[in-house]
Motif scaffolding. Structure first.
Motif, mmCIF file in Angstrom:
data_model
loop_
_atom_site.group_PDB
_atom_site.id
_atom_site.type_symbol
_atom_site.label_atom_id
_atom_site.label_comp_id
_atom_site.label_asym_id
_atom_site.label_seq_id
_atom_site.Cartn_x
_atom_site.Cartn_y
_atom_site.Cartn_z
ATOM 1 N N ALA A 239 0.732 -1.093 0.100
ATOM 2 C CA ALA A 239 0.215 0.550 0.157
ATOM 3 C C ALA A 239 0.652 1.666 0.223
ATOM 4 C CB ALA A 239 -1.319 -0.010 1.014
ATOM 5 N N LYS A 240 2.634 1.277 0.933
ATOM 6 C CA LYS A 240 3.032 2.550 0.799
ATOM 7 C C LYS A 240 3.455 2.776 -1.401
ATOM 8 C CE LYS A 240 6.355 0.867 3.299
ATOM 9 N NZ LYS A 240 5.479 -0.592 3.969
ATOM 10 N N LEU A 241 2.896 1.893 -2.316
ATOM 11 C CA LEU A 241 3.422 2.192 -3.725
ATOM 12 C C LEU A 241 1.822 3.017 -4.272
ATOM 13 C CD1 LEU A 241 4.153 -0.808 -4.986
ATOM 14 C CD2 LEU A 241 5.327 0.897 -4.274
ATOM 15 N N ILE A 242 1.127 3.135 -2.940
ATOM 16 C CA ILE A 242 -0.421 4.318 -3.457
ATOM 17 C C ILE A 242 -0.484 5.569 -2.660
ATOM 18 C CG2 ILE A 242 -3.019 4.363 -4.373
ATOM 19 C CD1 ILE A 242 -2.624 1.406 -3.035
ATOM 20 N N SER A 243 -0.312 6.574 -4.230
ATOM 21 C CA SER A 243 -0.542 7.916 -3.354
ATOM 22 C C SER A 243 -1.621 8.055 -4.196
ATOM 23 C CB SER A 243 0.491 8.663 -4.894
ATOM 24 O OG SER A 243 1.952 8.775 -4.071
ATOM 25 N N TYR A 244 -2.568 9.401 -4.000
ATOM 26 C CA TYR A 244 -3.326 10.108 -3.964
ATOM 27 C C TYR A 244 -3.649 11.448 -4.456
ATOM 28 C CZ TYR A 244 -4.862 6.155 -1.477
ATOM 29 O OH TYR A 244 -5.374 4.965 -0.802
ATOM 30 N N ARG A 245 -4.125 12.141 -5.630
ATOM 31 C CA ARG A 245 -4.737 13.591 -5.056
ATOM 32 C C ARG A 245 -6.160 13.645 -5.329
ATOM 33 N NH1 ARG A 245 -5.096 16.735 -10.465
ATOM 34 N NH2 ARG A 245 -4.741 14.121 -11.255
ATOM 35 N N MET A 246 -6.450 15.011 -3.694
ATOM 36 C CA MET A 246 -8.059 14.745 -4.010
ATOM 37 C C MET A 246 -8.089 15.955 -5.213
ATOM 38 S SD MET A 246 -9.860 17.195 -2.032
ATOM 39 C CE MET A 246 -9.384 18.128 -0.491
ATOM 40 N N VAL A 247 -8.701 16.445 -5.454
ATOM 41 C CA VAL A 247 -8.937 17.645 -6.329
ATOM 42 C C VAL A 247 -10.419 18.293 -6.121
ATOM 43 C CG1 VAL A 247 -8.034 17.021 -8.289
ATOM 44 C CG2 VAL A 247 -10.212 16.409 -8.373
ATOM 45 N N ILE A 248 -10.512 19.812 -6.290
ATOM 46 C CA ILE A 248 -12.163 20.608 -6.564
ATOM 47 C C ILE A 248 -12.430 21.089 -7.967
ATOM 48 C CG2 ILE A 248 -13.262 21.972 -5.416
ATOM 49 C CD1 ILE A 248 -11.609 20.989 -2.591
ATOM 50 N N ASP A 249 -13.553 21.239 -8.370
ATOM 51 C CA ASP A 249 -13.441 21.606 -9.427
ATOM 52 C C ASP A 249 -14.910 22.635 -9.462
ATOM 53 O OD1 ASP A 249 -13.344 22.719 -12.259
ATOM 54 O OD2 ASP A 249 -12.076 21.163 -12.725
ATOM 55 N N ALA A 250 -15.453 22.877 -10.445
ATOM 56 C CA ALA A 250 -16.918 23.860 -10.168
ATOM 57 C C ALA A 250 -17.500 22.495 -11.158
ATOM 58 C CB ALA A 250 -16.815 24.971 -11.817
ATOM 59 N N ALA A 251 -18.277 22.460 -10.438
ATOM 60 C CA ALA A 251 -20.234 21.297 -10.651
ATOM 61 C C ALA A 251 -19.939 20.993 -11.724
ATOM 62 C CB ALA A 251 -21.077 21.714 -9.483
ATOM 63 N N ASP A 252 -19.522 22.294 -13.013
ATOM 64 C CA ASP A 252 -19.872 21.939 -14.654
ATOM 65 C C ASP A 252 -18.615 21.711 -14.930
ATOM 66 O OD1 ASP A 252 -19.200 24.165 -14.327
ATOM 67 O OD2 ASP A 252 -20.349 25.467 -15.382
ATOM 68 N N LYS A 253 -17.426 21.639 -13.821
ATOM 69 C CA LYS A 253 -15.941 20.768 -14.623
ATOM 70 C C LYS A 253 -15.597 19.635 -15.034
ATOM 71 C CE LYS A 253 -15.424 25.740 -16.120
ATOM 72 N NZ LYS A 253 -16.419 25.882 -17.797
ATOM 73 N N ASP A 254 -14.686 19.259 -14.984
ATOM 74 C CA ASP A 254 -14.027 17.656 -15.329
ATOM 75 C C ASP A 254 -13.073 17.663 -15.030
ATOM 76 O OD1 ASP A 254 -12.646 18.555 -17.170
ATOM 77 O OD2 ASP A 254 -13.263 17.906 -18.792
ATOM 78 N N PHE A 255 -12.781 18.170 -13.807
ATOM 79 C CA PHE A 255 -11.168 18.348 -13.176
ATOM 80 C C PHE A 255 -10.281 18.016 -13.814
ATOM 81 C CE2 PHE A 255 -13.885 15.258 -10.814
ATOM 82 C CZ PHE A 255 -14.522 16.602 -9.732
ATOM 83 N N LEU B 91 -9.875 23.849 -9.788
ATOM 84 C CA LEU B 91 -9.234 24.939 -9.166
ATOM 85 C C LEU B 91 -8.666 24.655 -7.797
ATOM 86 C CD1 LEU B 91 -13.349 26.091 -8.728
ATOM 87 C CD2 LEU B 91 -11.576 26.594 -10.208
ATOM 88 N N LEU B 92 -8.537 23.663 -7.309
ATOM 89 C CA LEU B 92 -7.179 23.044 -5.863
ATOM 90 C C LEU B 92 -7.586 21.266 -6.135
ATOM 91 C CD1 LEU B 92 -6.394 24.235 -3.486
ATOM 92 C CD2 LEU B 92 -8.510 23.767 -2.040
ATOM 93 N N GLU B 93 -6.182 21.589 -5.783
ATOM 94 C CA GLU B 93 -5.666 19.850 -5.739
ATOM 95 C C GLU B 93 -4.863 19.825 -4.783
ATOM 96 O OE1 GLU B 93 -3.762 18.570 -9.235
ATOM 97 O OE2 GLU B 93 -2.924 20.114 -10.041
ATOM 98 N N VAL B 94 -4.902 18.677 -3.364
ATOM 99 C CA VAL B 94 -3.913 18.383 -2.829
ATOM 100 C C VAL B 94 -3.160 16.865 -2.993
ATOM 101 C CG1 VAL B 94 -4.028 17.663 -0.335
ATOM 102 C CG2 VAL B 94 -5.727 20.050 -1.643
ATOM 103 N N GLU B 95 -2.114 17.036 -3.092
ATOM 104 C CA GLU B 95 -1.632 15.398 -2.979
ATOM 105 C C GLU B 95 -0.953 15.226 -2.073
ATOM 106 O OE1 GLU B 95 -0.030 13.858 -6.077
ATOM 107 O OE2 GLU B 95 -0.459 15.614 -7.776
#
Length: 793
Positions: A187-203, A207-211
């Motif tokens: 599991a230590k090989l997995i990374s994440y990227r949390m993303v926030i975007d406008a409701a009508d956009k596709d990421f 608008l904001l991303e956290v690694e």
């Protein structure tokens, strides 16, 4: 245990398969048991074939819930979406678990891999076999054997879908969390990227991303926080910020191994608002008056709608018709309040957080008008007084404002033919409340009946005839005295004529005794405000009337006084005259005054003192040197010309009285003779808020001095007040209340001084402590006393 790997034929499966349905109605047998729950591995497990190390891999364990003894289990695999009529593999065991070895997994992969040679997506379930037949488990799970480095977040956890984030109310950062991907590998090989975007956009360009990345010793966290500042920045940069509308957003999580990144199976929506949006003002919304610095500030206006008054009776009448105004076109707002000359006022609405939302100006020129700038809302009056302000909020600019000259409780006795009734003047207590302390209820014997009727009358500036205030509802009685079970609506008032029809009130039954017509007294409260939901009144604190004797409680009363404040009764036992420096300095120190009060009086006020238990009334002579009994409050005199705080003393037995101004009250620190002036809070109470207790470094005791007294300036002359208790040691907060009692003393720097309590003394930090200091020169605590409260560093 013998494990046998078996490839089942379509025919064998079809012949042996028995339904596990609860609809089976085969009589005499419940049928063989089936597995109700698969326990491991988790559904949608992804197994990386590239990461299965023969040297360290210990097998993939499958577990399920046992169904009991006498059965065998088949762990069966089929291609994803298959019906298990032609399974690709089966493993038999008599235990409720089975472990696939590396070669088993490799075989499953090799024999079922897709055309790209990258993935074998398989379903699996467990069959039970016994003498009674063969049944499939109620659950089927999926796993993926793959050579691709690919993981997916299946579920987002928080915040919930469609969460609304109110920036005004938000106190902490917002946590975004998700489930850990189903993955057989490190599991230590997995990374994440949390993303926030406008409701009508596709990421694509969030608008904001956290690694969120793993470390050498720990897996990547399955959550992250977004600060209030970040959310505020997102909102402020949006196109809806100018209109304060909701900003619609969505969020997701990408999971990454090597260079392969997959978006979560779930995407959630949320929105940001700067605060709850303020709607437009509508008639009926709560309105409050703004009078900065006044005790009247914040009073709610009454909303007089069409159903507020019972107008369908002969008693109803609004005297405004006498000045050519018709206010029967309900609704309108109304408020009774005191305003000083030049004092500014305005009106406003609030939200649920008590924040102002709409601002209004209300005056005779413009009527009721909403303003954007608070400074533009204020208007003033030229003369001080109690005012009734009435206006409509429908854009018609209809407005009326006039002084209330008085409100009286009018008893229906005194000479009907001359309209000479018995009025008791009520005192304005603030925020639309009028009071009458210990009103003596005196029935009158009219021969065939006992007179017990009353109403209220209000004199308004500019209208010759008084405005009647009478009964608005019949209640459960008709022309009878109400009892204590009477509906609250009985006591509500309507505008009326001043005749004595059946719409007038009757004294409450519990305050009437036909065999003792003057037996009871009670306080009367008249609520010409919105506190009770309707203009109304009440009788409270009933007391049986008896003859007055020296020593009975007396209360100051009358307009321009702190009505209801109780006088102290000073006797030879009230003070400790044996203590050093006990005594008084004023020129009448040897007189036996007994009754004493420290109170505020407005210049020119006609005030008096009333008994708590009888109808005895006393007033001072015009020069303030005598006290005399009077038969009614109308006979009260006005011995004080200038508004201020006064000490009044008198003896009802000798008739002597003495009035002196209280020019200043100070805390006096003995060591330095430093004086800190105290603020008068009302009804004989002085205070210093957030007072710094400053000890003085000294060569004796504990290395500091902590002694203090109080200093009064009475008519220009200093009158110390000091300790009454014989204990001169430093007290603690737990000491008996008598230690804090104060009594008059003769001038001296030191005696009889108090000492600060030990809890407020720190020899290592002489200015460490702060507290609120209250001095009670009234009877509230049974003796003149003081206290330190709200101590803090």
């Amino acid at each position: 245990m013998t494990l046998q790997k078996t490839l089942l034929s379509v025919f064998a499966l079809a012949a042996a398969l028995v339904s596990c349905s609860t609809d089976d109605t085969d009589s005499g047998s419940t049928g063989p048991a089936c597995v109700q729950k698969l326990e491991a591995p988790r559904n949608n497990l992804s197994v990386s074939m590239l990461l299965l190390d023969p040297a360290t891999f210990e097998g993939l364990r499958f577990e399920w819930k046992s169904v009991g003894e006498g059965v065998s289990y088949d762990l069966v695999f089929d291609k994803n979406g298959g019906d298990f009529s032609a399974p690709v593999a089966s493993f038999t065991t008599t235990e409720n678990n089975y472990t696939l070895q590396l070669e088993d997994i490799q075989t499953l992969f090799d024999e079922n891999v897709d055309q790209a040679g990258e993935s074998a997506l398989l379903d699996w379930r467990v069959y039970t076999t016994s003498n009674e037949g063969r049944l499939a488990s109620t659950e089927t799970r999926t796993m993926n054997l793959t050579t691709r480095s690919e993981v997916v977040v299946e579920t987002l956890i928080s915040p919930d879908n469609d969460t609304v984030i109110n920036l005004k109310e938000l106190e902490d950062d917002v946590t975004f969390s998700w489930s850990e991907p189903v993955w057989l590998g490190d599991a230590k090989l997995i990374s994440y990227r949390m993303v926030i975007d406008a409701a009508d956009k596709d990421f694509t360009n969030p608008l904001l991303e956290v690694e969120i990345n793993p470390t050498a010793s720990a897996e990547a966290a399955t959550q992250t926080t977004v600060t209030k500042e970040q959310l505020t920045q997102l909102y402020n940069a949006s196109s809806v910020a100018a209109t304060e509308d909701a900003y619609m957003l969505k969020w997701a999580v990408y999971a990454r191994i090597d260079k392969t990144e997959m978006i979560s199976e779930e995407t959630r929506n949320f929105s940001i608002i700067p605060k709850k949006k303020v709607g437009v003002f509508a008639e009926g919304d709560d309105l409050y008056i703004e009078i900065p610095g006044s005790t009247e500030n914040g009073q709610k206006a009454s909303y007089i709608d069409e159903g507020y008054y019972a107008t369908d009776n002969d008693s109803w009448h609004d005297r405004m018709e006498k000045v050519g105004q018709n206010w029967n076109d309900f609704p309108y707002y109304e408020i009774f309040t005191r305003l000083e000359a030049g004092e500014k006022y305005a009106f406003y609405t609030t939200n649920e957080d008590q924040e102002k939302t709409h601002l209004f100006k209300a005056d005779p020129n413009d009527g009721f008008v909403e303003k954007e700038d608070e400074a533009e809302t204020y208007t003033t009056v030229d003369e001080a007084g109690i005012y009734r302000i009435r206006f409509k909020a429908d854009g018609t600019n209809k407005f009326d404002m006039r002084k209330v000259e008085y409100i009286n409780l009018r008893f229906a006795w005194g000479g009907y033919d001359q309209n000479n009734y018995t009025d008791a003047v009520m005192n304005y207590a603030g925020k639309g409340l009028w009071t009458l302390s210990q009103y003596h209820i005196q029935l009158r014997d009219m021969g065939s009946y006992k007179e017990d009727r009353y109403r209220f009358v209000m004199k308004l500036e500019g209208i010759d005839q008084v405005q009647g205030l009478s009964k608005n509802n019949e209640g459960t009685v008709t022309n009878n005295r109400p009892d204590q079970s009477e509906n609250a609506a009985y006591w509500e008032l309507q505008l009326s004529y001043t005749g004595w029809d059946f719409w007038v009130f009757k004294y409450p039954a519990w305050l009437c005794d036909d065999s003792n017509l003057g037996k009871w007294a009670a306080d009367v409260n008249l609520y010409m405000n919105a506190d009770k939901g309707h203009y109304t009144h009440e009788f409270v604190n009933p007391l049986e009337v008896k003859d007055f004797s020296d020593g009975d409680a007396l209360y100051i009363d009358g307009t321009g006084t702190e009505a209801g404040q109780k006088m102290s009764y000073i006797t030879a036992d009230s003070y400790n005259t044996a203590i050093d420096k006990a005594g008084e300095v004023d020129r009448f120190k040897d007189e036996d005054y007994k009754y004493e009060i420290f109170t505020r009086i407005e210049g020119g006020s006609k005030f008096y003192f009333r008994s708590q238990f009888s109808n005895a009334l006393y007033t001072l002579s015009a020069d303030g040197t005598q006290v005399k009994e009077i038969s009614s409050a109308d006979e009260a005199e006005a011995p004080i010309a200038e508004t201020g705080i006064y000490r009044i003393r008198f003896n009802v037995a000798t008739g002597k009285a003495y009035v002196v101004s209280v020019d200043k009250v100070s805390h006096f620190f003995c060591y330095t003779s430093e004086e800190t002036e105290m603020t008068y809070e009302g009804k004989g109470v002085w205070a210093i808020h957030d007072f710094n207790i400053k000890l003085q470094s000294a060569s004796w005791g504990d290395g500091f001095d902590e002694r203090y007294k109080f200093k009064f300036i009475l008519d220009g002359e200093a009158q110390p007040y000091g300790r009454m208790d014989s204990n001169g040691n430093r007290p603690s907060f737990s000491i008996a209340a008598a230690y804090w009692y104060v009594q008059p003393a003769t001038p001296d720097q030191w005696n009889p001084a108090f000492k600060y309590p030990s809890e407020l003394c720190d020899g290592n930090n002489l200015t460490r402590w702060y507290a609120d200091l209250y001095l009670y020169m009234n009877d509230d605590k049974g003796h003149y006393t003081h206290e330190f409260v709200n101590a803090h560093e």
